[in-house]
Design a protein around this motif. Structure first.
Motif, mmCIF file in Angstrom:
data_model
loop_
_atom_site.group_PDB
_atom_site.id
_atom_site.type_symbol
_atom_site.label_atom_id
_atom_site.label_comp_id
_atom_site.label_asym_id
_atom_site.label_seq_id
_atom_site.Cartn_x
_atom_site.Cartn_y
_atom_site.Cartn_z
ATOM 1 N N THR B 188 -6.562 -7.092 -63.661
ATOM 2 C CA THR B 188 -6.343 -7.166 -62.408
ATOM 3 C C THR B 188 -6.434 -6.349 -61.099
ATOM 4 O OG1 THR B 188 -4.747 -8.423 -61.173
ATOM 5 C CG2 THR B 188 -3.600 -7.051 -62.563
ATOM 6 N N PRO B 189 -6.909 -7.340 -60.023
ATOM 7 C CA PRO B 189 -7.108 -6.601 -58.981
ATOM 8 C C PRO B 189 -6.022 -6.425 -57.884
ATOM 9 C CG PRO B 189 -8.348 -8.092 -59.202
ATOM 10 C CD PRO B 189 -7.328 -8.441 -60.489
ATOM 11 N N VAL B 190 -4.780 -7.073 -58.646
ATOM 12 C CA VAL B 190 -4.141 -7.043 -58.056
ATOM 13 C C VAL B 190 -2.536 -6.241 -58.346
ATOM 14 C CG1 VAL B 190 -1.228 -8.598 -58.019
ATOM 15 C CG2 VAL B 190 -3.474 -9.774 -58.047
ATOM 16 N N LYS B 191 -1.892 -5.833 -57.076
ATOM 17 C CA LYS B 191 -1.019 -4.539 -57.184
ATOM 18 C C LYS B 191 0.167 -5.500 -57.988
ATOM 19 C CE LYS B 191 -1.896 -2.131 -53.309
ATOM 20 N NZ LYS B 191 -1.168 -1.658 -51.464
ATOM 21 N N THR B 215 -15.314 -13.043 -61.958
ATOM 22 C CA THR B 215 -16.056 -12.445 -62.280
ATOM 23 C C THR B 215 -15.605 -10.739 -61.395
ATOM 24 O OG1 THR B 215 -17.074 -12.683 -60.098
ATOM 25 C CG2 THR B 215 -17.896 -14.642 -61.785
ATOM 26 N N MET B 216 -16.405 -9.796 -61.746
ATOM 27 C CA MET B 216 -16.596 -8.644 -60.904
ATOM 28 C C MET B 216 -16.569 -8.579 -59.657
ATOM 29 S SD MET B 216 -16.247 -5.955 -61.775
ATOM 30 C CE MET B 216 -17.350 -3.818 -63.082
ATOM 31 N N ASN B 220 -13.594 -7.482 -57.107
ATOM 32 C CA ASN B 220 -13.651 -6.294 -56.114
ATOM 33 C C ASN B 220 -12.955 -7.026 -54.983
ATOM 34 O OD1 ASN B 220 -14.537 -3.942 -57.048
ATOM 35 N ND2 ASN B 220 -17.154 -5.046 -57.160
ATOM 36 N N ASP B 221 -13.288 -8.429 -54.250
ATOM 37 C CA ASP B 221 -13.505 -9.198 -53.109
ATOM 38 C C ASP B 221 -11.468 -8.900 -53.080
ATOM 39 O OD1 ASP B 221 -15.332 -9.492 -52.828
ATOM 40 O OD2 ASP B 221 -15.297 -11.934 -52.932
ATOM 41 N N ILE B 222 -10.999 -8.948 -54.370
ATOM 42 C CA ILE B 222 -8.797 -9.486 -53.765
ATOM 43 C C ILE B 222 -8.670 -8.049 -54.147
ATOM 44 C CG2 ILE B 222 -7.497 -9.639 -56.317
ATOM 45 C CD1 ILE B 222 -8.885 -12.365 -56.950
ATOM 46 N N ARG B 223 -9.548 -7.328 -54.582
ATOM 47 C CA ARG B 223 -8.471 -6.092 -54.926
ATOM 48 C C ARG B 223 -9.034 -4.934 -53.473
ATOM 49 N NH1 ARG B 223 -7.794 -1.886 -58.521
ATOM 50 N NH2 ARG B 223 -8.081 0.049 -57.621
#
Lengths: 479, 248
Positions: B188-191, B215-216, B220-223
């Motif tokens: 998950t890109p979420v902290k 998707t990848m 990247n956007d969410i990160r």
């Protein structure tokens, strides 16, 4: 500004009352290990709030004041000095900018505390200034202090002493006994421990292991069986929980404990006795005494009363009223000053050893034992002492390594390894000859002189005290 | 059957039946909420776990008997009005093999395609039984047993924060870099934990987690947003048993 670190000490961190409210999310509480000394330090420094302090373990830190302020040092004796002049423990003192506070080896305990009037300018993270070194959160950059670190004061006093506390506080120091009694509340969840297991636990004097740290103190002694067949499900941990892991050797959970745990808990140390447990050094023995919840709550209230009356006395004196009565309670604290018993102990140790001459000196006392002359001198530093000559070098030119630490002595790097050195071996001055372990931190002992190992005064895995002779060498001049 | 025992002189423990069970755990987490709502004097902190609720109190402000009575009455009260709403936190997960380094192994082990594993993993809600082990680490219940797989025999020395994995019948997310033996199937890109954020943690014991495949590119956007604290997870409140949905 505030202070600039000139010597980091072994493990110095910023701590306050802890990061409460996040244990439910899996984040450890942290905070000062000895909450009594922590609070006392703040009181003495004139803080009504629970400000962040410096906590020091093993050996103390030193620092220069870049701004004047008042401080107080509490907890285990750490021989504080201001520009070389001895400073009493448990006494507030006004320090001018430019002065250096040094502390030394921490004796008769494990943790010392330094509080500053108005507190430290350290940002709060998750509601606390405490350092959690495990997660790199809080305190100064989430780590132990290092040389050249600077910490600013938050609201330093502009001048003078803390009113009403000029004389400091002389706390009664009950003798440290051979076995320290720790009061606890028995766990009451049924079926965790058999009657025999409980009896074993109550009958055993457990030894504090050097494998102890801010997370927990490991104890060694009679093995306690648990009745549980399966692993129990994790549940929230409580400060002072005495867990029994499968090896049957108790672990006492401390400030940096995991938030949840699955080992069965045989009981929980009372709030007032946690500081007593915290200040036990490796090798010291403890025995657990069960008391009722009511008794434990009464003790807690007594301690609270003591703090309150202390604060009221301080305030009334501040307002110009007469007679400050120092209330003392033998129940509260803990730390030993030099006394006759201790001096007798030293004499008997030296007597049994092969030493012919023993000298010891610190801020308060000077001891010289000369077996050849059959003379024993003990002088208090409080009395005027004529300048005596340094002890003459014994004829055979021997050199004794004394312990400058309290901890466990190891003559080998790990149990299966060969010893660092053996008798008859010749060593260099910078060679490691033994190791001392405290709070899970290892400290190498160097020979200190080129020479030949003559004899060991202590055995592998033995608890040693400050100033205890460890190894004797025959000095050899450099070739 | 519920018991209350002292746990030292400033804590007590409410103990339910000794097993990992969704209903038992729901009672623990409901009791936890009710105790917080009642704002009982002297209660400092509560720690919900699988089948226990540990209550830390200030013995100078209350005492064991008083609390025992108050909690007893909350317990009997609430048995008549059980909690019906459930709070679901949607966690975006990228199941790309770049992150899901063990995804193919899990698929082989369960005799499915990678797509089927992803569908089974993301197609249901998980109950957060408790948090512990690491800051913000959720013990999740409810994984489909057909995608279970034992831990790696030799744990990896580092698993990145955000990794989503399977260990036996459990699934979970790593809030911090940590060594571990879980089979990693995504990230998950979420902290999940950030000490500097106003709310350092995203969820509580008793909440539910729903993994949303991304998707990848999304990752990247969410990160990027997450790094600036500009990303918020979708939070849904549903009637328990999939009733009416309404966004919070």
């Amino acid at each position: 500004m505030g202070i600039q670190i000139t010597s980091s000490g072994m493990h110095t961190t910023v701590q306050d009352q802890g990061r409460n409210g996040y244990q439910r999310y899996g984040f450890s509480v942290s905070g000062a290990m000895d909450s009594f000394s922590y609070r006392l330090a703040n009181f003495l420094a004139g803080n009504t709030d629970q400000e962040a302090v410096l906590e020091m373990a093993g050996t103390g830190a030193s620092f220069i004041f870049t701004e004047s302020n008042t401080l107080a040092v509490t907890g285990a004796e750490c021989c504080p000095k201001l520009d070389g002049r001895a400073l009493k423990m448990n006494q507030p003192v006004w320090v001018e900018a430019g002065v250096e506070l040094t502390t030394g080896v921490i004796k008769n305990g494990t943790f010392s505390y330094i509080a500053f009037a108005g507190g430290l300018h350290i940002p709060e993270v998750m509601g606390s200034q405490s350092t959690s070194t495990r997660y790199g959160v809080g305190g100064l950059y989430g780590r132990t202090l290092r040389i050249d670190d600077e910490i600013a004061f938050k609201a330093p006093l502009k001048s003078g002493q803390v009113k009403g506390l000029e004389r400091g506080l002389s706390l009664n120091a009950p003798e440290k006994k051979e076995v320290t009694t720790i009061r606890f509340i028995m766990g009451s969840e049924p079926d965790l421990f058999s009657k025999t297991a409980t009896e074993t636990f109550l009958d055993t004097a457990y030894t504090v292991s050097s494998q102890s740290d801010r997370m927990g103190y490991r104890l060694k002694g009679s093995r306690i069986g648990t009745d549980q067949q399966q692993d129990s499900l994790s549940e929230g941990t409580v400060l002072g929980d005495i867990q029994i892991p499968p090896d049957g050797q108790p672990i006492v959970l401390m400030a940096d404990r995991q938030t949840t745990g699955g080992y069965p808990v045989i009981g929980t140390i009372t709030t007032v006795d946690i500081p007593k447990m915290v200040q036990c050094t490796p090798g010291e023995k403890v025995r657990f005494l069960p008391i009722s919840l009511e008794e434990a709550h009464d003790l807690l209230k007594q301690q609270e009363e003591w703090f309150k009356s202390f604060e009221e006395n301080r305030l009334s004196l501040k307002n110009g009223n007469a007679s400050f009565k120092e209330k003392q309670s033998s129940e509260l604290t803990v730390f030993e000053e030099w006394d006759n018993e201790k001096i007798k102990d030293i004499i008997s140790v030296v007597d049994k050893s092969t030493l012919t001459l023993f000298t010891y000196k610190d801020d308060r006392i000077r001891i010289r034992i000369d077996k050849q002359q059959q003379v024993t001198d003990v002088m208090s530093e409080d009395a005027p002492v004529p300048e005596t000559e340094e002890p003459s070098v014994p004829e055979q030119s021997t050199f004794t390594i004394y312990s400058n630490l309290v901890g466990l002595f190891f003559s080998r790097p790990h149990p299966d390894a060969p010893p660092f050195v053996v008798e008859g071996e010749s060593v260099r001055a910078d060679q490691t000859v033994a190791r001392v372990e405290i709070l899970n931190i290892q400290y190498d002992i160097l020979a200190g002189t080129n020479g030949i190992i003559q004899s060991f005064f202590v055995e592998n895995d033995q608890a040693i005290q400050y100033g205890q002779p460890l190894i004797e060498l025959t000095v050899q001049e450099e070739a | 059957m519920v018991d209350i025992y002292p746990a030292g002189d400033q804590a007590l423990r409410v103990v339910f039946e000794n097993k990992i069970d969704r209903d038992i755990n729901a009672r623990v987490n409901n009791l936890d909420k009710r105790i917080q709502q009642h704002e009982l004097p002297g209660v400092k902190e509560t720690i919900p776990a699988f089948r226990t609720l540990t209550v830390i109190y200030d013995a100078l402000a209350t005492d064991y008997l008083t609390l025992n009575e108050q909690i007893g009455s909350i317990l009997s009260d609430w048995e008549q009005t059980p909690e019906k709403k459930k709070r679901i936190i949607e966690i975006p997960v990228c199941y790309d093999e770049h992150f899901g380094i063990d995804l193919i192994d899990v698929a082989k082990h369960s005799g499915m395609t990678v797509q089927e594993v992803i569908q089974l993993h993301s197609g249901r809600d998980y109950t957060i039984y408790m948090l512990g082990f690491l800051p913000g680490f959720a013990y999740l219940g409810g994984m489909d047993p057909s995608i279970s797989m034992p831990r790696l025999r030799t744990p990896r020395s580092k698993i990145n924060a955000g990794a989503v994995g399977i260990a036996g019948n459990q699934t979970g997310m790593y809030p911090l870099d940590s060594p571990g033996g879980w089979r990693i199937i995504g990230a998950t890109p979420v902290k999940l934990f950030d000490a500097e954020r106003a709310s350092p943690f995203l969820f509580e014991a008793g909440d539910h987690i729903r993994f949303k495949p991304i998707t990848m590119e999304d990752y990247n956007d969410i990160r990027a947003l997450s790094a600036e604290n500009d990303y918020q997870c979708q939070v849904l409140v549903e009637e328990d048993g999939y009733g009416n949905t309404d966004n919070e």
